[in-house]
Design an enzyme around this catalytic site. Structure first.
Site, mmCIF file in Angstrom:
data_model
loop_
_atom_site.group_PDB
_atom_site.id
_atom_site.type_symbol
_atom_site.label_atom_id
_atom_site.label_comp_id
_atom_site.label_asym_id
_atom_site.label_seq_id
_atom_site.Cartn_x
_atom_site.Cartn_y
_atom_site.Cartn_z
ATOM 1 N N GLY A 47 0.835 -1.190 0.000
ATOM 2 C CA GLY A 47 0.000 0.000 0.000
ATOM 3 C C GLY A 47 0.867 1.237 0.000
ATOM 4 O O GLY A 47 2.061 1.178 0.317
ATOM 5 N N GLN A 52 2.917 10.068 1.546
ATOM 6 C CA GLN A 52 4.244 9.467 1.346
ATOM 7 C C GLN A 52 4.918 9.949 0.065
ATOM 8 O O GLN A 52 6.127 9.793 -0.088
ATOM 9 C CB GLN A 52 4.149 7.940 1.326
ATOM 10 C CG GLN A 52 3.750 7.350 2.669
ATOM 11 C CD GLN A 52 3.696 5.833 2.599
ATOM 12 O OE1 GLN A 52 2.681 5.276 2.202
ATOM 13 N NE2 GLN A 52 4.779 5.174 2.957
ATOM 14 N N CYS A 93 7.129 -0.211 6.218
ATOM 15 C CA CYS A 93 6.545 0.983 5.603
ATOM 16 C C CYS A 93 7.558 1.503 4.593
ATOM 17 O O CYS A 93 8.757 1.541 4.885
ATOM 18 C CB CYS A 93 6.278 2.028 6.683
ATOM 19 S SG CYS A 93 5.615 3.576 6.035
ATOM 20 N N LEU A 94 7.079 1.915 3.426
ATOM 21 C CA LEU A 94 8.001 2.414 2.400
ATOM 22 C C LEU A 94 8.688 3.717 2.826
ATOM 23 O O LEU A 94 9.687 4.099 2.235
ATOM 24 C CB LEU A 94 7.265 2.599 1.067
ATOM 25 C CG LEU A 94 6.759 1.298 0.403
ATOM 26 C CD1 LEU A 94 5.977 1.614 -0.869
ATOM 27 C CD2 LEU A 94 7.913 0.353 0.082
ATOM 28 N N HIS A 135 -2.980 0.689 8.513
ATOM 29 C CA HIS A 135 -1.681 1.335 8.290
ATOM 30 C C HIS A 135 -1.842 2.556 7.368
ATOM 31 O O HIS A 135 -1.332 3.636 7.668
ATOM 32 C CB HIS A 135 -0.710 0.308 7.690
ATOM 33 C CG HIS A 135 0.661 0.844 7.415
ATOM 34 N ND1 HIS A 135 1.781 0.389 8.087
ATOM 35 C CD2 HIS A 135 1.114 1.794 6.548
ATOM 36 C CE1 HIS A 135 2.852 1.043 7.634
ATOM 37 N NE2 HIS A 135 2.468 1.896 6.707
ATOM 38 N N GLU A 136 -2.556 2.359 6.254
ATOM 39 C CA GLU A 136 -2.681 3.446 5.267
ATOM 40 C C GLU A 136 -3.614 4.550 5.782
ATOM 41 O O GLU A 136 -3.346 5.730 5.565
ATOM 42 C CB GLU A 136 -3.166 2.910 3.923
ATOM 43 C CG GLU A 136 -2.284 1.826 3.287
ATOM 44 C CD GLU A 136 -0.816 2.200 3.189
ATOM 45 O OE1 GLU A 136 -0.481 3.398 3.083
ATOM 46 O OE2 GLU A 136 0.023 1.274 3.231
ATOM 47 N N HIS A 139 -1.734 6.851 7.962
ATOM 48 C CA HIS A 139 -0.903 7.823 7.239
ATOM 49 C C HIS A 139 -1.670 9.117 6.985
ATOM 50 O O HIS A 139 -1.089 10.203 6.989
ATOM 51 C CB HIS A 139 -0.466 7.255 5.884
ATOM 52 C CG HIS A 139 0.825 6.498 5.921
ATOM 53 N ND1 HIS A 139 2.015 7.067 6.321
ATOM 54 C CD2 HIS A 139 1.128 5.218 5.585
ATOM 55 C CE1 HIS A 139 2.990 6.168 6.231
ATOM 56 N NE2 HIS A 139 2.479 5.031 5.793
HETATM 57 ZN ZN ZN Z 1 3.469 3.245 5.531
#
Ligand code: ZN
Length: 152
Positions: A47, A52, A93-94, A135-136, A139
């Site tokens: 995701g 981000q 997480c990216l 998680h998303e 963000h």
């Molecule tokens: Zn993340």
């Protein structure tokens, strides 16, 4: 492929509350969604949330492998319910390259969102998908997965 640079923690945009999207006819929205999908795929993510890629907008994308009912784009999402039952899994997480931690998340999550055309839908996720929703969605509220660590 048009990919975007992924912000790494710490960055102020990662801590902002994202703005709701109202104009679904803006061609910049369609290109942002396309770029986010390509960026997520190029980085092997499950995701990716708009903050981000330095866009403080209430939008995230989910890998098509786990997308419920073909829904890979979640705009103005709202978590409707999250189960009391939880699961502990390693999460990454990216925006935190190379960092993984065990995080406790609800095992079943119901979400409401709008698709890229503004059409409302709801979806239920279990396991990795429930985790991805939480998680998303975090963000978009400036919350990062490390905020859920309580061992330290
Ligand atoms: Zn993340």
């Amino acid at each position: 492929m048009a990919t975007r640079k992924i912000l790494q923690d710490p960055h102020p945009t990662l801590r902002k509350t994202a703005e709701q999207i109202r104009d679904f006819s803006d061609p910049r929205l369609a290109s942002l969604i396309q770029e986010m999908k390509e960026t997520m795929t190029a980085n092997d993510g499950w995701g990716l949330a708009a903050p981000q890629v330095n866009e403080s907008l209430a939008l995230f994308v989910i890998a098509k492998e786990i997308a419920p009912g073909g829904h890979a784009v979640f705009i103005n999402p709202k978590i409707i319910s999250a189960s009391k039952d939880t699961e502990v899994e390693e999460e990454g997480c990216l925006s935190f390259e190379g960092r993984y931690s065990e995080i406790t998340r609800s095992s079943r999550v119901e979400i409401e969102a709008q698709d890229e055309h503004g059409k409302k839908f709801s979806a239920t996720g279990t396991g990795v998908l429930a985790r991805a929703f939480l998680h998303e969605a975090d963000h978009l509220n400036g919350i990062l997965f490390i905020d859920h660590l309580h061992e330290f």
